[in-house]
Design a protein around this motif. Structure first.
Motif, PDB file in Angstrom:
ATOM      1  N   PHE A  93       0.947  -1.290  -0.045  1.00 41.56           N
ATOM      2  CA  PHE A  93       0.002   0.053   0.046  1.00 41.56           C
ATOM      3  C   PHE A  93       0.794   1.354   0.053  1.00 41.56           C
ATOM      4  N   LYS A  94       0.353   2.423  -0.462  1.00 41.01           N
ATOM      5  CA  LYS A  94       0.903   3.403  -0.493  1.00 41.01           C
ATOM      6  C   LYS A  94       0.004   4.757   0.104  1.00 41.01           C
ATOM      7  N   SER A  95       0.566   5.341   1.019  1.00 42.87           N
ATOM      8  CA  SER A  95      -0.347   6.603   1.485  1.00 42.87           C
ATOM      9  C   SER A  95       0.287   7.943   1.270  1.00 42.87           C
ATOM     10  N   LEU A  96      -0.657   8.850   0.795  1.00 44.28           N
ATOM     11  CA  LEU A  96       0.021   9.918   0.026  1.00 44.28           C
ATOM     12  C   LEU A  96      -0.869  11.000   1.024  1.00 44.28           C
ATOM     13  N   TYR A  97      -0.230  12.109   1.932  1.00 42.29           N
ATOM     14  CA  TYR A  97      -0.875  12.867   2.987  1.00 42.29           C
ATOM     15  C   TYR A  97      -0.540  14.204   2.165  1.00 42.29           C
ATOM     16  N   PHE A  98      -1.444  15.055   1.826  1.00 43.63           N
ATOM     17  CA  PHE A  98      -1.364  16.459   1.334  1.00 43.63           C
ATOM     18  C   PHE A  98      -1.714  17.290   2.332  1.00 43.63           C
ATOM     19  N   LYS A  99      -0.342  17.907   3.149  1.00 45.64           N
ATOM     20  CA  LYS A  99      -0.588  18.473   4.339  1.00 45.64           C
ATOM     21  C   LYS A  99      -1.386  19.922   4.196  1.00 45.64           C
ATOM     22  N   GLU A 100      -1.365  20.536   3.407  1.00 41.96           N
ATOM     23  CA  GLU A 100      -2.096  21.921   3.198  1.00 41.96           C
ATOM     24  C   GLU A 100      -3.486  21.662   3.139  1.00 41.96           C
ATOM     25  N   GLU A 101      -4.026  20.740   2.349  1.00 40.76           N
ATOM     26  CA  GLU A 101      -5.367  20.349   2.248  1.00 40.76           C
ATOM     27  C   GLU A 101      -5.980  19.358   3.535  1.00 40.76           C
ATOM     28  N   ASP A 102      -4.977  18.632   4.358  1.00 37.62           N
ATOM     29  CA  ASP A 102      -5.331  17.772   5.104  1.00 37.62           C
ATOM     30  C   ASP A 102      -6.017  16.545   4.566  1.00 37.62           C
ATOM     31  N   ARG A 103      -5.565  16.212   3.399  1.00 34.71           N
ATOM     32  CA  ARG A 103      -6.313  15.207   2.532  1.00 34.71           C
ATOM     33  C   ARG A 103      -5.075  13.873   2.481  1.00 34.71           C
ATOM     34  N   ILE A 104      -5.941  12.627   2.586  1.00 36.14           N
ATOM     35  CA  ILE A 104      -5.148  11.586   2.514  1.00 36.14           C
ATOM     36  C   ILE A 104      -5.473  10.643   1.224  1.00 36.14           C
ATOM     37  N   LYS A 105      -4.791   9.959   0.579  1.00 41.86           N
ATOM     38  CA  LYS A 105      -5.086   9.036  -0.560  1.00 41.86           C
ATOM     39  C   LYS A 105      -4.325   7.670  -0.210  1.00 41.86           C
ATOM     40  N   ILE A 106      -5.043   6.505  -0.032  1.00 37.40           N
ATOM     41  CA  ILE A 106      -4.362   5.408   0.142  1.00 37.40           C
ATOM     42  C   ILE A 106      -4.429   4.474  -1.202  1.00 37.40           C
ATOM     43  N   ILE A 107      -3.497   3.909  -1.440  1.00 38.71           N
ATOM     44  CA  ILE A 107      -3.548   3.312  -2.878  1.00 38.71           C
ATOM     45  C   ILE A 107      -3.130   1.886  -2.678  1.00 38.71           C
ATOM     46  N   ASP A 108      -3.771   0.835  -3.044  1.00 42.58           N
ATOM     47  CA  ASP A 108      -3.369  -0.538  -2.988  1.00 42.58           C
ATOM     48  C   ASP A 108      -2.612  -0.922  -4.237  1.00 42.58           C
ATOM     49  N   TYR A 109      -1.393  -1.461  -4.109  1.00 45.77           N
ATOM     50  CA  TYR A 109      -0.721  -1.773  -5.344  1.00 45.77           C
ATOM     51  C   TYR A 109      -1.261  -2.796  -6.132  1.00 45.77           C
ATOM     52  N   ARG A 110      -2.203  -3.553  -5.716  1.00 47.62           N
ATOM     53  CA  ARG A 110      -2.957  -4.711  -6.396  1.00 47.62           C
ATOM     54  C   ARG A 110      -4.454  -4.337  -6.825  1.00 47.62           C
ATOM     55  N   GLY A 111      -5.115  -3.336  -6.166  1.00 46.60           N
ATOM     56  CA  GLY A 111      -6.377  -3.096  -6.390  1.00 46.60           C
ATOM     57  C   GLY A 111      -6.563  -1.649  -6.690  1.00 46.60           C
ATOM     58  N   GLY A 112      -5.862  -0.698  -6.516  1.00 41.26           N
ATOM     59  CA  GLY A 112      -6.012   0.906  -6.898  1.00 41.26           C
ATOM     60  C   GLY A 112      -6.402   1.384  -5.819  1.00 41.26           C
ATOM     61  N   LEU A 113      -7.200   2.553  -6.132  1.00 38.80           N
ATOM     62  CA  LEU A 113      -7.600   3.583  -5.077  1.00 38.80           C
ATOM     63  C   LEU A 113      -8.341   2.790  -4.121  1.00 38.80           C
ATOM     64  N   VAL A 114      -7.757   2.932  -2.636  1.00 37.15           N
ATOM     65  CA  VAL A 114      -8.751   2.364  -1.660  1.00 37.15           C
ATOM     66  C   VAL A 114      -9.544   3.407  -0.745  1.00 37.15           C
ATOM     67  N   TYR A 115      -8.896   4.595  -0.951  1.00 37.91           N
ATOM     68  CA  TYR A 115      -9.620   5.681   0.043  1.00 37.91           C
ATOM     69  C   TYR A 115      -8.957   7.120  -0.752  1.00 37.91           C
ATOM     70  N   GLU A 116      -9.795   8.062  -0.611  1.00 40.54           N
ATOM     71  CA  GLU A 116      -9.167   9.439  -0.574  1.00 40.54           C
ATOM     72  C   GLU A 116     -10.221  10.513   0.082  1.00 40.54           C
ATOM     73  N   GLY A 117      -9.625  11.283   0.915  1.00 43.36           N
ATOM     74  CA  GLY A 117     -10.567  11.922   1.777  1.00 43.36           C
ATOM     75  C   GLY A 117      -9.738  13.089   2.512  1.00 43.36           C
ATOM     76  N   ILE A 118     -10.592  13.781   3.166  1.00 43.36           N
ATOM     77  CA  ILE A 118     -10.143  15.054   4.178  1.00 43.36           C
ATOM     78  C   ILE A 118     -10.202  14.520   5.808  1.00 43.36           C
ATOM     79  N   ILE A 119      -8.980  14.463   6.262  1.00 43.03           N
ATOM     80  CA  ILE A 119      -9.076  13.976   7.484  1.00 43.03           C
ATOM     81  C   ILE A 119      -9.635  14.859   8.563  1.00 43.03           C
TER      82      ILE A 119
END
Length: 199
Positions: A93-119
């Motif tokens: 898995f890969k987690s991308l956290y965009f600090k200014e927007e307080d947004r997280i994106k979680i990607i499964d290397y096998r299945g694609g996007l798992v979640y994207e949202g504002i914390i």
């Protein structure tokens, strides 16, 4: 023949003990949830507790972290990228956290996007099924591009989705009650230029 058999059995038992020792070490490292990060010059490593990151709670809710070792591969003023590796050291898995927007994106290397949202915000799905759409707040109404658009159209009942926000420009989508993007604004920060696009 007996000597060969005893030696072979002894070697197999030793390999089993070594393997069991490795398994215990890997499990202990996963429970610790820390990672080592190299400095910018590459001279030393420091240990950091990933449970202190704002995105950790959301990441733990979407992925069973007991099975993976976290490794921060990028951490700058704009975003943080964490790889979750299995016990073989392969990223799953890969987690991308965009600090200014307080947004997280979680990607499964096998299945694609798992979640994207504002914390920490109640999120709704936009037309693309992405959990990063928010109600218009006083923070949004203070934006120059919002002020320009609101003079042209009534934005009551609209939601906003910040698509891009970096040191150069900000792109915002304005979404109606049916979940359809109706307007897009592009704000160039250096020149304070606002472009409004009807979608």
């Amino acid at each position: 023949m007996k000597t060969f058999l005893v030696t072979t059995v002894g070697a197999v038992m030793l390999a089993g003990v070594a393997h069991a020792g490795f398994g215990i070490h890997a499990d202990a490292a996963m429970q610790n949830k820390t990672y080592y990060q190299q400095d910018s010059i590459g001279n030393y490593y420091r240990q950091v507790d990933v449970t202190k990151f704002p995105e950790y709670e959301t990441l733990a809710a979407k992925v069973d972290l007991t099975k993976y070792n976290p490794q921060v591969v990028e951490d700058n003023y704009n975003k943080r990228v964490i790889l979750l590796k299995n016990h073989y050291g392969q990223p799953r898995f890969k987690s991308l956290y965009f600090k200014e927007e307080d947004r997280i994106k979680i990607i499964d290397y096998r299945g694609g996007l798992v979640y994207e949202g504002i914390i920490g915000k109640t999120a709704v799905h936009d037309s693309k099924g992405v959990d990063n759409v928010r109600s218009i707040s006083s923070d949004h109404t203070a934006l120059p591009e919002y002020q320009v658009l609101s003079t042209q159209t009534d934005l009551t009942g609209y939601m906003v989705r910040i698509v891009e926000d970096n040191p150069n420009k900000r792109t915002v989508l304005y979404i109606d009650a049916n979940g359809r993007s109706q307007y897009k604004t592009i704000y160039i920060k250096e020149t304070e230029y606002v472009k409004v696009i009807k979608l």
